[in-house]
Motif scaffolding. Structure first.
Motif, PDB file in Angstrom:
ATOM      1  N   ALA A  97       0.762  -1.372  -0.040  1.00 50.99           N
ATOM      2  CA  ALA A  97       0.025  -0.085  -0.105  1.00 50.99           C
ATOM      3  C   ALA A  97       0.744   1.304   0.053  1.00 50.99           C
ATOM      4  O   ALA A  97       0.320   2.425  -0.043  1.00 50.99           O
ATOM      5  CB  ALA A  97      -1.019  -0.148   1.341  1.00 50.99           C
ATOM      6  N   GLY A  98       2.222   1.172   0.218  1.00 52.28           N
ATOM      7  CA  GLY A  98       3.094   2.459   0.148  1.00 52.28           C
ATOM      8  C   GLY A  98       2.857   2.920   1.552  1.00 52.28           C
ATOM      9  O   GLY A  98       3.249   4.165   1.764  1.00 52.28           O
ATOM     10  N   ASP A  99       2.474   2.143   2.651  1.00 60.33           N
ATOM     11  CA  ASP A  99       2.308   2.838   3.983  1.00 60.33           C
ATOM     12  C   ASP A  99       3.703   2.879   4.703  1.00 60.33           C
ATOM     13  O   ASP A  99       3.777   2.609   5.787  1.00 60.33           O
ATOM     14  CB  ASP A  99       1.404   2.181   4.468  1.00 60.33           C
ATOM     15  N   GLN A 100       4.904   3.242   4.035  1.00 59.09           N
ATOM     16  CA  GLN A 100       5.953   3.280   4.671  1.00 59.09           C
ATOM     17  C   GLN A 100       6.174   3.975   5.872  1.00 59.09           C
ATOM     18  O   GLN A 100       7.041   3.756   6.577  1.00 59.09           O
ATOM     19  CB  GLN A 100       7.300   3.421   3.339  1.00 59.09           C
ATOM     20  N   GLY A 101       5.545   5.315   5.913  1.00 57.28           N
ATOM     21  CA  GLY A 101       5.857   6.151   6.915  1.00 57.28           C
ATOM     22  C   GLY A 101       5.244   5.495   8.188  1.00 57.28           C
ATOM     23  O   GLY A 101       6.195   5.532   9.194  1.00 57.28           O
ATOM     24  N   TYR A 102       4.122   4.714   8.166  1.00 48.65           N
ATOM     25  CA  TYR A 102       3.722   4.284   9.465  1.00 48.65           C
ATOM     26  C   TYR A 102       4.661   3.045   9.962  1.00 48.65           C
ATOM     27  O   TYR A 102       4.858   2.890  10.868  1.00 48.65           O
ATOM     28  CB  TYR A 102       2.373   3.707   9.273  1.00 48.65           C
ATOM     29  N   LEU A 103       5.245   2.208   8.772  1.00 51.11           N
ATOM     30  CA  LEU A 103       5.911   1.026   9.167  1.00 51.11           C
ATOM     31  C   LEU A 103       7.319   1.687   9.727  1.00 51.11           C
ATOM     32  O   LEU A 103       7.968   0.975  10.568  1.00 51.11           O
ATOM     33  CB  LEU A 103       6.418   0.387   7.874  1.00 51.11           C
ATOM     34  N   ALA A 104       7.840   2.715   9.249  1.00 49.34           N
ATOM     35  CA  ALA A 104       9.134   3.184   9.972  1.00 49.34           C
ATOM     36  C   ALA A 104       8.903   3.561  11.407  1.00 49.34           C
ATOM     37  O   ALA A 104       9.542   3.035  12.196  1.00 49.34           O
ATOM     38  CB  ALA A 104       9.587   4.519   9.101  1.00 49.34           C
TER      39      ALA A 104
END
Length: 438
Positions: free
Chosen positions: A372-379
């Motif tokens: 989903a491109g939710d890399q900010g939350y994953l970081a």
């Protein structure tokens, strides 16, 4: 579990080949462990330290695969084939550049990094030898990551399977010849891996080049595109670094327990990685499927596929737990003849098995959010998960806990991952539509 869900065929089409490809990767170290283990406990411990360092170098750059899969899949969902390939070409060039930097930086720092792991005076020199040689395979492995991401994003997991199986076969054959026949020791194992990785990189670069010609995408590097690929991967890098901190600290704690403990931890970690990569096959399907659905602006399809993939993750985790427990009495004999190492490994494998169902859910949700491109939350979540692990690891070290206690600390980390990823998956903030996530 009945295969009657509408998404089952799609999940299986992507996950089964991905399973083979992902299993081949940890088999590199498992094969090296089986071969080097016959040289003795010290070389096996050296492989454990050097292997963890090399895995960190490569894993920090896993965004070359994961980020590319997500962005290419979105473009495929939106029908933009030429743009999808162009992004993949930029990713390959970025991989080659980072690989060169890894060699330049890693070579002089190898002794310092090995020493930081607390390896004994006997283990450290052999770990440095393995690390120095294996660094030459870094560009190849990073190009493999980038090429894999392109093909997965295009919903092709079969080609990565074929290349991975070929790389594993070459590594196993050359390792046996170099170590057991020619007597090159741990250096022979390292050279076998370097040659296998470089060969795989050549195959992936060729596949991406053919795709570029077919869809009219340029092969030359685009400075703006390479910078965009690097920028997009920053959050994924933070997420990956958070994961690696846990694994590095785990190895460091085990190394300080003694040569027997680090050798047993090396084998237990490789078994864990083998099963984790197998579970990650569903997560890879999640990356490709989620990216394509969101690129096509189909939130309902993405949500339904996610629910089904979580069910698959739970079922696979339970199955792997049962397999580890069933084969646990015989696994240690495959890797070592040292009775002390075998005893430590038998105990650690119980915890490894019990963690598998949790890992099944965690890996799937991680893949969905990457797609989903939710890399900010994953970081951010990765940092929270690491903070949860640190006190547990400190207690093991400070109070002289053994290898089982260390794996229980890893269980704390996995529980933190389950909570943070599960909470995110329940809301709708990650369901962003369109060919490009804004």
């Amino acid at each position: 579990m009945a295969f009657r869900h509408p998404h089952d065929a799609e999940i299986l089409r992507l996950a089964l080949p991905a399973f083979g490809a992902l299993v081949a990767e940890p088999l590199f170290l498992l094969t090296d462990s089986a071969i080097v283990g016959h040289l003795g406990t010290v070389p096996l411990g050296a492989l454990g330290v050097a292997g963890q360092i090399l895995s960190t170098f490569v894993s920090v750059c896993v965004f070359l695969a994961y980020g590319t899969t997500a962005s290419v899949a979105r473009q495929i969902g939106a029908g933009n084939l030429r743009e999808a390939i162009r992004q993949g070409v930029d990713g390959v060039w970025l991989a080659a550049f980072i690989g060169a930097v890894v060699i330049a930086v890693g070579w002089p720092l190898a002794p310092v990094v090995v020493d930081a792991f607390g390896a004994s005076a006997a283990v450290a020199p052999q770990a440095v030898t393995y690390l120095h040689i294996s660094l030459w395979g870094a560009p190849g492995m990073l190009i493999v990551l980038a090429g894999t991401g392109v093909l997965r994003g295009m919903q092709d997991t079969r080609t990565p399977l074929y290349v991975s199986v070929g790389m594993f076969a070459v590594n196993a054959a050359l390792g046996a010849v170099f170590v057991l026949v020619l007597g090159w020791g741990i250096a022979g194992s390292a050279w076998a891996t370097v040659l296998a990785q470089t060969g795989g990189a050549i195959l992936y670069a060729g596949a991406v080049a053919r795709g570029a010609r077919r869809h009219g995408a340029p092969l030359r590097p685009d400075a703006r595109g390479v910078r965009a690929s690097a920028s997009a991967g920053f959050n994924l890098m933070i997420r990956t670094l958070s994961l690696r901190v846990v694994l590095i600290l785990g190895t460091a704690v085990a190394a300080r327990m003694g040569d027997v403990e680090i050798a047993a931890h090396q084998i237990a970690s490789n078994v864990w990685n083998l099963l984790a990569f197998a579970l990650d096959a569903i997560a890879i399907a999640g990356q490709a499927i989620t990216g394509r659905y969101l690129g096509a602006s189909d939130a309902a399809g993405a949500r339904a596929a996610t629910r089904r993939m979580v069910q698959w993750g739970v079922a696979a985790g339970v199955l792997f737990a049962l397999l580890v427990l069933a084969f646990r009495p015989w696994l240690p004999t495959l890797f070592t003849s040292d009775p002390s190492v075998r005893s430590q490994l038998l105990a650690a494998l119980v915890v490894v098995a019990l963690l598998e169902p949790i890992a099944g859910v965690v890996f799937v949700l991680d893949g969905v959010l990457i797609g989903a491109g939710d890399q900010g939350y994953l970081a951010v979540a990765g940092l929270i998960q690491t903070v949860a692990f640190l006190p547990a690891a400190w207690l093991v070290h400070a109070y002289g806990g053994g290898l089982v206690a260390l794996w229980l600390a890893i269980a704390v980390w996995m529980a933190a991952r389950l909570v943070t990823l599960g909470l995110r998956a329940r809301d709708d903030a990650w369901l962003v539509m369109g060919a490009v996530r804004r």
